[in-house]
Design an enzyme around this catalytic site. Structure first.
Site, short mmCIF file in Angstrom:
data_model
loop_
_atom_site.label_atom_id
_atom_site.label_comp_id
_atom_site.label_asym_id
_atom_site.label_seq_id
_atom_site.Cartn_x
_atom_site.Cartn_y
_atom_site.Cartn_z
N ALA A 131 39.44 45.84 40.98
CA ALA A 131 37.98 45.97 40.83
C ALA A 131 37.37 45.87 42.23
CB ALA A 131 37.41 44.93 39.88
N GLY A 145 33.73 44.00 49.93
CA GLY A 145 34.37 42.79 50.46
C GLY A 145 35.86 43.02 50.66
N HIS A 146 36.52 43.61 49.66
CA HIS A 146 37.94 43.94 49.80
C HIS A 146 38.16 44.95 50.92
CE1 HIS A 146 37.80 42.90 45.32
NE2 HIS A 146 38.68 42.04 45.79
P1 AMP Z 1 40.22 39.00 44.50
O1 AMP Z 1 40.49 40.41 44.15
O2 AMP Z 1 38.90 38.49 43.99
O3 AMP Z 1 41.37 38.09 44.20
O4 AMP Z 1 40.04 38.96 46.07
C1 AMP Z 1 41.02 39.48 46.93
C2 AMP Z 1 40.70 39.06 48.33
O5 AMP Z 1 39.43 39.56 48.70
C3 AMP Z 1 40.63 37.53 48.49
O6 AMP Z 1 41.21 37.17 49.73
C4 AMP Z 1 39.16 37.27 48.46
O7 AMP Z 1 38.78 36.08 49.13
C5 AMP Z 1 38.62 38.50 49.18
N1 AMP Z 1 37.22 38.71 48.85
C6 AMP Z 1 36.68 38.72 47.61
N2 AMP Z 1 35.34 38.90 47.70
C7 AMP Z 1 35.05 38.99 49.02
C8 AMP Z 1 33.84 39.17 49.76
N3 AMP Z 1 32.66 39.27 49.16
N4 AMP Z 1 33.91 39.22 51.11
C9 AMP Z 1 35.11 39.11 51.74
N5 AMP Z 1 36.28 38.94 51.10
C10 AMP Z 1 36.25 38.88 49.76
#
Ligand code: AMP
Length: 282
Positions: A32, A36-37
């Site tokens: 998703a 940020g990713h």
């Molecule tokens: P997730 O898919 O939510 O497990 O996130 C994957 C990676 O993306 C993790 O290292 C999160 O900390 C990072 N991440 C998620 N949201 C953000 C954001 N808004 N800004 C920067 N990194 C993010």
């Protein structure tokens, strides 16, 4: 972008790249994908010859079955986003590929002491053991030069740093700043689950942290937290689970201000049925 779903195949591919001296950057995600990713992918691309992103909704880190079931899954649009970001490799394994029958690696093998019991750990017991287990497995498979994690998940970053210090001292763990929507809400895959009114109210979480930053010099630690709870209580949609002020390196609670306090505020709140977390230097 080359897409792999099998451990043996991606390992073989990356072994060959590594043997030719390529640096491998790794960005683990649960999909998703949002900007940020993408920011993590871009940082990895600027520092490595090969960037690998993984998408795996890891069942062992969910403490609530319905949260796991409703977690957004958008693989086709994720692939488009990754292609546009010029990501080199996507690893998208099935659950049985990551957790095969008879697997000796277990959540119980990880122990982070207090670090896994505060904040998220209190509300999601066992969550970080599940995170450590999957990151450990992914590190074995990808064997990256560097791995990129968002500061958005501040406690998770601290847990991964500790796990890596103990088990993967050669992998550089890079913390990357939180990317926000225009109004200040931290980008999160879970934001797509908010109704439009919840989405509008969710901005109060980052506003509460900015307010704390402004008022820090005038209030005690306890009073600052109290005013933040009161601020969020203005919204009938927001139910804070915790507002903690912690030391930035060991996440120990700060109880009174000292000169050079490196304070980070961490908030978890339910907005409707969606659980959001955020944090900020104050
Ligand atoms: P997730 O898919 O939510 O497990 O996130 C994957 C990676 O993306 C993790 O290292 C999160 O900390 C990072 N991440 C998620 N949201 C953000 C954001 N808004 N800004 C920067 N990194 C993010």
């Amino acid at each position: 972008m080359i897409v792999f779903s099998k451990v043996d195949e991606i390992s073989l591919f990356l072994d060959e790249k590594r043997s030719k001296g390529a640096k491998i950057g790794f960005v683990p995600t649960m999909g998703a994908l949002h900007p940020g990713h993408v920011s993590l992918i871009q940082i990895s691309k600027s520092e490595n010859e090969i960037t690998v992103c993984s998408i795996f909704v890891n069942p062992t880190q969910f403490t609530d079955q319905s949260d796991l079931e409703k977690y957004p899954r958008t693989l086709e649009s994720d692939k488009i986003i990754l292609n546009e970001a010029l990501c080199d490799v996507l690893f998208v394994p099935e659950v049985k590929e990551m957790y095969p029958f008879g697997d000796p690696m277990k959540k119980e093998d990880y122990n982070f002491g207090e670090l896994e019991n505060v904040m998220e750990g209190k509300f999601r017991p066992g969550h970080f053991k599940g995170v450590a287990l999957v990151v450990d497995k992914l590190f074995r498979i990808i064997n990256p030069t560097s791995a990129y994690f968002g500061e958005k998940d501040f406690q998770q970053l601290a847990i991964i740093r500790q796990m890596s210090r103990e088990r993967y001292s050669s992998i550089d763990i890079i913390g990357c700043e939180t990317i926000r929507e225009k109004d200040g809400l931290a980008m999160s895959s879970r934001n797509t689950l908010l109704s439009s009114v919840e989405r509008k109210e969710a901005v109060l979480i980052s506003e509460a942290m900015h307010k704390m930053k402004r008022e820090k010099n005038e209030l005690s630690v306890d009073d600052l937290k109290k005013t933040a709870y009161e601020f969020l209580a203005k919204s009938e949609y927001i139910k804070p689970e915790y507002i903690e002020i912690v030391n930035f390196s060991d996440l120990k609670p700060i109880t009174h201000w000292e000169e050079n306090s490196q304070a980070r505020v961490c908030i978890a709140a339910r907005v409707g049925n969606v659980r959001l977390i955020d944090n900020m230097f104050i």
